[in-house]
Write a protein that holds these residues in place. Structure first.
Motif: not given
Length: 64
Positions: A11-14, A17, A22-23
Motif C-alpha cells: 500500500t502507499q502507507k506500507n 514506512e 509520508s504516505q
C-alpha cells in the motif's frame, strides 16, 4: 512506480514506512504532482531493484 508498488503488494502507507517518507508524499509522486528527490528515487531503485530511469521515465526522458 505505482506498478512496482502494486506488483509487490504494497500500500502507499506500507511503502512510505519502508522508505521513511509520508504516505502523502507517495501519493503526490504517484500522481506526478511532485517529483521524488534523488534520495527517494535511490531508495525506491534499491527497494524495487529497478533503475530509477525505469521507475520515473517522465523525469529522465528529457535527458540526452
Amino acid at each position: 512506480m505505482i506498478n512496482k508498488r502494486i506488483e509487490n503488494k504494497l500500500t502507499q502507507k506500507n511503502l512510505a514506512e519502508i522508505i521513511g517518507i509520508s504516505q502523502q508524499m507517495i501519493s503526490l509522486i504517484e500522481t506526478e504532482k511532485r517529483k521524488p528527490t534523488i534520495e527517494i528515487a535511490k531508495r525506491l531503485e534499491i527497494l524495487f531493484k529497478t533503475p530509477m530511469e525505469e521507475l520515473f521515465p517522465d523525469i529522465f526522458s528529457n535527458i540526452n
